[in-house]
Design a protein around this motif. Structure first.
Motif, PDB file in Angstrom:
ATOM      1  N   SER A  47       0.056  -0.657  -9.635  1.00 47.69           N
ATOM      2  CA  SER A  47      -0.068  -2.089  -9.356  1.00 47.69           C
ATOM      3  C   SER A  47      -1.519  -2.520  -9.142  1.00 47.69           C
ATOM      4  O   SER A  47      -1.808  -3.420  -8.368  1.00 47.69           O
ATOM      5  CB  SER A  47       0.773  -2.450  -8.127  1.00 47.69           C
ATOM      6  N   GLY A  48      -2.452  -1.845  -9.863  1.00 48.24           N
ATOM      7  CA  GLY A  48      -3.846  -2.254  -9.826  1.00 48.24           C
ATOM      8  C   GLY A  48      -4.671  -1.657  -8.700  1.00 48.24           C
ATOM      9  O   GLY A  48      -5.875  -1.921  -8.609  1.00 48.24           O
ATOM     10  N   TRP A  49      -4.058  -0.843  -7.825  1.00 49.30           N
ATOM     11  CA  TRP A  49      -4.812  -0.249  -6.727  1.00 49.30           C
ATOM     12  C   TRP A  49      -5.773   0.813  -7.243  1.00 49.30           C
ATOM     13  O   TRP A  49      -5.448   1.573  -8.150  1.00 49.30           O
ATOM     14  CB  TRP A  49      -3.861   0.387  -5.714  1.00 49.30           C
ATOM     15  N   ARG A  50      -6.978   0.844  -6.637  1.00 50.47           N
ATOM     16  CA  ARG A  50      -8.004   1.829  -6.991  1.00 50.47           C
ATOM     17  C   ARG A  50      -8.536   2.507  -5.735  1.00 50.47           C
ATOM     18  O   ARG A  50      -8.465   1.941  -4.649  1.00 50.47           O
ATOM     19  CB  ARG A  50      -9.164   1.132  -7.723  1.00 50.47           C
ATOM     20  N   ILE A  51      -9.065   3.710  -5.918  1.00 45.08           N
ATOM     21  CA  ILE A  51      -9.657   4.462  -4.810  1.00 45.08           C
ATOM     22  C   ILE A  51     -11.160   4.550  -5.035  1.00 45.08           C
ATOM     23  O   ILE A  51     -11.605   5.105  -6.043  1.00 45.08           O
ATOM     24  CB  ILE A  51      -9.066   5.878  -4.722  1.00 45.08           C
ATOM     25  N   PHE A  76       0.831  -1.198   0.000  1.00 48.20           N
ATOM     26  CA  PHE A  76       0.000   0.000   0.000  1.00 48.20           C
ATOM     27  C   PHE A  76       0.874   1.260   0.000  1.00 48.20           C
ATOM     28  O   PHE A  76       0.609   2.213  -0.724  1.00 48.20           O
ATOM     29  CB  PHE A  76      -0.909  -0.013   1.237  1.00 48.20           C
ATOM     30  N   TYR A  77       1.929   1.246   0.803  1.00 49.90           N
ATOM     31  CA  TYR A  77       2.841   2.398   0.859  1.00 49.90           C
ATOM     32  C   TYR A  77       3.448   2.664  -0.515  1.00 49.90           C
ATOM     33  O   TYR A  77       3.468   3.807  -0.984  1.00 49.90           O
ATOM     34  CB  TYR A  77       3.948   2.142   1.884  1.00 49.90           C
ATOM     35  N   ALA A  78       3.943   1.613  -1.157  1.00 53.60           N
ATOM     36  CA  ALA A  78       4.633   1.789  -2.433  1.00 53.60           C
ATOM     37  C   ALA A  78       3.693   2.172  -3.566  1.00 53.60           C
ATOM     38  O   ALA A  78       3.995   3.072  -4.362  1.00 53.60           O
ATOM     39  CB  ALA A  78       5.377   0.500  -2.791  1.00 53.60           C
ATOM     40  N   ASN A  79       2.528   1.524  -3.622  1.00 52.45           N
ATOM     41  CA  ASN A  79       1.681   1.653  -4.800  1.00 52.45           C
ATOM     42  C   ASN A  79       0.471   2.569  -4.635  1.00 52.45           C
ATOM     43  O   ASN A  79      -0.213   2.865  -5.614  1.00 52.45           O
ATOM     44  CB  ASN A  79       1.225   0.267  -5.238  1.00 52.45           C
ATOM     45  N   VAL A  80       0.246   3.011  -3.401  1.00 55.23           N
ATOM     46  CA  VAL A  80      -0.794   4.019  -3.165  1.00 55.23           C
ATOM     47  C   VAL A  80      -0.148   5.300  -2.663  1.00 55.23           C
ATOM     48  O   VAL A  80      -0.126   6.311  -3.352  1.00 55.23           O
ATOM     49  CB  VAL A  80      -1.874   3.516  -2.191  1.00 55.23           C
ATOM     50  N   ARG A  81       0.447   5.258  -1.482  1.00 57.45           N
ATOM     51  CA  ARG A  81       1.022   6.478  -0.904  1.00 57.45           C
ATOM     52  C   ARG A  81       2.072   7.114  -1.807  1.00 57.45           C
ATOM     53  O   ARG A  81       1.972   8.282  -2.174  1.00 57.45           O
ATOM     54  CB  ARG A  81       1.598   6.156   0.470  1.00 57.45           C
ATOM     55  N   CYS A  82       3.119   6.359  -2.153  1.00 56.97           N
ATOM     56  CA  CYS A  82       4.208   6.935  -2.944  1.00 56.97           C
ATOM     57  C   CYS A  82       3.759   7.271  -4.364  1.00 56.97           C
ATOM     58  O   CYS A  82       4.157   8.302  -4.920  1.00 56.97           O
ATOM     59  CB  CYS A  82       5.398   5.987  -2.979  1.00 56.97           C
ATOM     60  N   ALA A  83       2.932   6.435  -4.952  1.00 58.65           N
ATOM     61  CA  ALA A  83       2.444   6.709  -6.300  1.00 58.65           C
ATOM     62  C   ALA A  83       1.602   7.979  -6.332  1.00 58.65           C
ATOM     63  O   ALA A  83       1.710   8.791  -7.257  1.00 58.65           O
ATOM     64  CB  ALA A  83       1.628   5.521  -6.808  1.00 58.65           C
ATOM     65  N   LEU A  84       0.788   8.189  -5.308  1.00 56.33           N
ATOM     66  CA  LEU A  84      -0.019   9.410  -5.238  1.00 56.33           C
ATOM     67  C   LEU A  84       0.854  10.641  -5.040  1.00 56.33           C
ATOM     68  O   LEU A  84       0.665  11.670  -5.703  1.00 56.33           O
ATOM     69  CB  LEU A  84      -1.014   9.309  -4.080  1.00 56.33           C
ATOM     70  N   VAL A  85       1.805  10.553  -4.126  1.00 55.35           N
ATOM     71  CA  VAL A  85       2.654  11.711  -3.826  1.00 55.35           C
ATOM     72  C   VAL A  85       3.497  12.109  -5.033  1.00 55.35           C
ATOM     73  O   VAL A  85       3.636  13.296  -5.344  1.00 55.35           O
ATOM     74  CB  VAL A  85       3.559  11.403  -2.612  1.00 55.35           C
ATOM     75  N   HIS A  86       4.037  11.134  -5.724  1.00 59.55           N
ATOM     76  CA  HIS A  86       4.989  11.438  -6.795  1.00 59.55           C
ATOM     77  C   HIS A  86       4.355  11.586  -8.180  1.00 59.55           C
ATOM     78  O   HIS A  86       4.895  12.292  -9.025  1.00 59.55           O
ATOM     79  CB  HIS A  86       6.076  10.359  -6.841  1.00 59.55           C
ATOM     80  N   GLU A  87       3.211  10.928  -8.390  1.00 56.48           N
ATOM     81  CA  GLU A  87       2.646  10.928  -9.745  1.00 56.48           C
ATOM     82  C   GLU A  87       1.145  11.181  -9.792  1.00 56.48           C
ATOM     83  O   GLU A  87       0.541  11.123 -10.865  1.00 56.48           O
ATOM     84  CB  GLU A  87       2.957   9.596 -10.444  1.00 56.48           C
ATOM     85  N   ALA A  88       0.519  11.460  -8.633  1.00 56.01           N
ATOM     86  CA  ALA A  88      -0.933  11.682  -8.568  1.00 56.01           C
ATOM     87  C   ALA A  88      -1.703  10.526  -9.207  1.00 56.01           C
ATOM     88  O   ALA A  88      -2.680  10.720  -9.935  1.00 56.01           O
ATOM     89  CB  ALA A  88      -1.320  13.000  -9.226  1.00 56.01           C
ATOM     90  N   ARG A  89      -1.250   9.319  -8.920  1.00 54.86           N
ATOM     91  CA  ARG A  89      -1.902   8.121  -9.438  1.00 54.86           C
ATOM     92  C   ARG A  89      -1.640   6.972  -8.473  1.00 54.86           C
ATOM     93  O   ARG A  89      -0.827   7.085  -7.556  1.00 54.86           O
ATOM     94  CB  ARG A  89      -1.341   7.754 -10.806  1.00 54.86           C
ATOM     95  N   THR A  90      -2.373   5.877  -8.649  1.00 57.08           N
ATOM     96  CA  THR A  90      -2.056   4.645  -7.948  1.00 57.08           C
ATOM     97  C   THR A  90      -1.409   3.684  -8.932  1.00 57.08           C
ATOM     98  O   THR A  90      -1.508   3.863 -10.150  1.00 57.08           O
ATOM     99  CB  THR A  90      -3.319   4.001  -7.357  1.00 57.08           C
TER     100      THR A  90
END
Length: 209
Positions: free
Chosen positions: A148-152, A132-146
């Motif tokens: 590895s298949g994560w959705r909001i 979750f940290y890598a593919n939600v938190r970091c992806a959102l902070v750095h690229e405004a996206r999720t």
């Protein structure tokens, strides 16, 4: 008159205010601890995290605001866990050693929060928290996206904060869970000596910044 928000650590509370209440906390004055929770911890959270989230929730146009909400929630998580541990983030220069209560690996702090504390621990293992940290938190902070298949999604069943198997985070349930943690922390803080010591370390650092 010079105004600098960096002078304030919680609402209008300054480092001078913190130094005034600190001896009462060291003496374990119970009224001082309730005051510290309300005037320093909760006020800081409300003004810097919770109120902005509430504004976004109130004015949703369903055009991506959920990403902003989750970014703030993820930032809040690191603050909550580092306050619990009495640690502070440091970006070390080459050759610099971290202090006893400093950390540079945000991911581990973040992951410990999700995997160790209710109501999140019923959803996350340490492994899934790291994902979750890598593919939600970091992806959102750095690229405004999720990634590895994560959705909001907005809401999920029965207060579920996330479906790790389906890679869905339910931001409204996630917010409700954060509010539950923050409320429960009040009782923990006023009862546990280790949390009190950690809290003082954290706010000593904030007051010194």
């Amino acid at each position: 008159m010079k105004f600098d928000t960096a002078d304030y650590i919680a609402g209008w509370k300054t480092a001078t205010d913190w130094q005034a209440i600190r001896p009462r906390l060291i003496d374990d004055d119970s009224s001082a601890w309730y005051e510290a929770y309300s005037d320093y911890f909760l006020t800081r959270l409300k003004l810097r995290y919770l109120d902005p989230i509430a504004v976004l929730q109130e004015h949703l146009h369903l055009q991506g605001e959920g990403f902003s909400i989750l970014v703030i929630q993820c930032s809040l998580i690191e603050f909550l866990e580092s306050t619990r541990e009495g640690t502070n983030y440091c970006h070390p220069k080459k050759g610099q050693k971290l202090g006893e209560y400093e950390y540079s690996a945000s991911g581990e702090v973040f992951s410990r929060f999700l995997s160790k504390h209710p109501p999140f621990l019923s959803t996350f293992t340490l492994s899934s928290a790291r994902d979750f940290y890598a593919n939600v938190r970091c992806a959102l902070v750095h690229e405004a996206r999720t990634k590895s298949g994560w959705r909001i999604w907005a809401d999920g069943p029965d207060g579920l904060v996330a479906s790790v198997e389906d890679k869905i985070v339910f931001r409204n349930n996630f917010q409700a869970a954060l509010l539950t943690y923050i409320s429960d922390f009040k009782q923990e803080l006023t009862e546990e000596a280790s949390l009190k010591a950690a809290f003082i370390r954290k706010f000593d650092s904030l007051a010194a910044a």
